[in-house]
Design a protein around this motif. Sequence first.
Motif, PDB file in Angstrom:
ATOM      1  N   VAL A 104      35.484 -17.608  -9.784  1.00  0.00           N
ATOM      2  CA  VAL A 104      35.088 -18.854  -9.132  1.00  0.00           C
ATOM      3  C   VAL A 104      33.569 -18.969  -8.979  1.00  0.00           C
ATOM      4  O   VAL A 104      33.044 -20.055  -8.772  1.00  0.00           O
ATOM      5  N   PHE A 105      32.859 -17.856  -9.094  1.00  0.00           N
ATOM      6  CA  PHE A 105      31.411 -17.875  -8.953  1.00  0.00           C
ATOM      7  C   PHE A 105      30.699 -18.189 -10.269  1.00  0.00           C
ATOM      8  O   PHE A 105      29.549 -18.593 -10.279  1.00  0.00           O
ATOM      9  N   TYR A 106      31.382 -18.000 -11.370  1.00  0.00           N
ATOM     10  CA  TYR A 106      30.772 -18.104 -12.691  1.00  0.00           C
ATOM     11  C   TYR A 106      30.224 -19.509 -12.968  1.00  0.00           C
ATOM     12  O   TYR A 106      29.110 -19.655 -13.453  1.00  0.00           O
ATOM     13  N   ALA A 107      30.989 -20.525 -12.659  1.00  0.00           N
ATOM     14  CA  ALA A 107      30.604 -21.900 -12.979  1.00  0.00           C
ATOM     15  C   ALA A 107      29.318 -22.323 -12.278  1.00  0.00           C
ATOM     16  O   ALA A 107      28.516 -23.083 -12.837  1.00  0.00           O
ATOM     17  N   LYS A 108      29.091 -21.839 -11.079  1.00  0.00           N
ATOM     18  CA  LYS A 108      27.915 -22.243 -10.308  1.00  0.00           C
ATOM     19  C   LYS A 108      26.739 -21.288 -10.480  1.00  0.00           C
ATOM     20  O   LYS A 108      25.672 -21.515  -9.928  1.00  0.00           O
ATOM     21  N   ALA A 109      26.934 -20.238 -11.245  1.00  0.00           N
ATOM     22  CA  ALA A 109      25.886 -19.222 -11.410  1.00  0.00           C
ATOM     23  C   ALA A 109      24.842 -19.668 -12.426  1.00  0.00           C
ATOM     24  O   ALA A 109      25.102 -20.504 -13.297  1.00  0.00           O
ATOM     25  N   THR A 110      23.670 -19.080 -12.324  1.00  0.00           N
ATOM     26  CA  THR A 110      22.609 -19.334 -13.300  1.00  0.00           C
ATOM     27  C   THR A 110      23.002 -18.654 -14.619  1.00  0.00           C
ATOM     28  O   THR A 110      23.839 -17.749 -14.634  1.00  0.00           O
ATOM     29  N   PRO A 111      22.401 -19.085 -15.728  1.00  0.00           N
ATOM     30  CA  PRO A 111      22.724 -18.440 -17.010  1.00  0.00           C
ATOM     31  C   PRO A 111      22.514 -16.923 -16.994  1.00  0.00           C
ATOM     32  O   PRO A 111      23.322 -16.185 -17.565  1.00  0.00           O
ATOM     33  N   LYS A 112      21.462 -16.457 -16.323  1.00  0.00           N
ATOM     34  CA  LYS A 112      21.224 -15.012 -16.247  1.00  0.00           C
ATOM     35  C   LYS A 112      22.358 -14.326 -15.484  1.00  0.00           C
ATOM     36  O   LYS A 112      22.834 -13.266 -15.893  1.00  0.00           O
ATOM     37  N   ARG A 113      22.774 -14.925 -14.385  1.00  0.00           N
ATOM     38  CA  ARG A 113      23.869 -14.359 -13.584  1.00  0.00           C
ATOM     39  C   ARG A 113      25.177 -14.400 -14.374  1.00  0.00           C
ATOM     40  O   ARG A 113      25.986 -13.477 -14.298  1.00  0.00           O
ATOM     41  N   GLN A 114      25.400 -15.468 -15.143  1.00  0.00           N
ATOM     42  CA  GLN A 114      26.596 -15.551 -15.986  1.00  0.00           C
ATOM     43  C   GLN A 114      26.611 -14.416 -17.005  1.00  0.00           C
ATOM     44  O   GLN A 114      27.658 -13.816 -17.255  1.00  0.00           O
ATOM     45  N   ASP A 115      25.445 -14.134 -17.592  1.00  0.00           N
ATOM     46  CA  ASP A 115      25.350 -13.017 -18.535  1.00  0.00           C
ATOM     47  C   ASP A 115      25.685 -11.695 -17.853  1.00  0.00           C
ATOM     48  O   ASP A 115      26.369 -10.848 -18.422  1.00  0.00           O
TER      49      ASP A 115
END
Length: 192
Positions: A104-115
């Motif tokens: 649930v956190f992935y969609a709102k995360a920054t691209p770096k955080r998604q990586d």
Amino acid sequence: SIAIAALAAALLIGFAGLLFGAKAIRIDQALTALFWALNTNIARIIRWLALIMVLVQFSIVIGRYVFGVNSIAAQESVLYMHAILFMLAAGFTLLVDKHVRVDVFYAKATPKRQDQIDVFGHIFLLIPSMTALLYWSWPSVRNSWKILEGPISVGGIEAVFLLKSLIPAFCALVLLQSVSLLIRLFSGKATS
């Protein structure tokens, strides 16, 4: 064990690319391209099974309800095509990022955080689970090949050993794609 060795080799090459620079990175890029091409070409071939599966199922329904003809082998062929389609396309699904995400956190995360989430998921969730599935399913697949395990039902397709072989194939394709994505993530060329 071959898939585990290939995975380990690919990870070592990926880390070598980070440590030793451009020459090794070309090896990383070659491995990534190879794994991506493998999953893409498999998907291009097996995608036709979706259409064939619908046509066979339609024929089964017409045969049964219009002509009163039934075939266990035809019914099992739909099961086989369904298994082939979904098991062998899983690596491609991972490649194009169309798999189910529960984070649930992935969609709102920054691209770096998604990586970072992707790296964690591959290293601590996907690779261990695929390796475990490969390890624990292999004896069943090997035994099935030893006896050339027959049909699921009387009158069915006499190739359950081929159906069970989809499990290690699935694991290998997903593992290779996971390694490919990790290489891209570590080299800073992750796709969205």
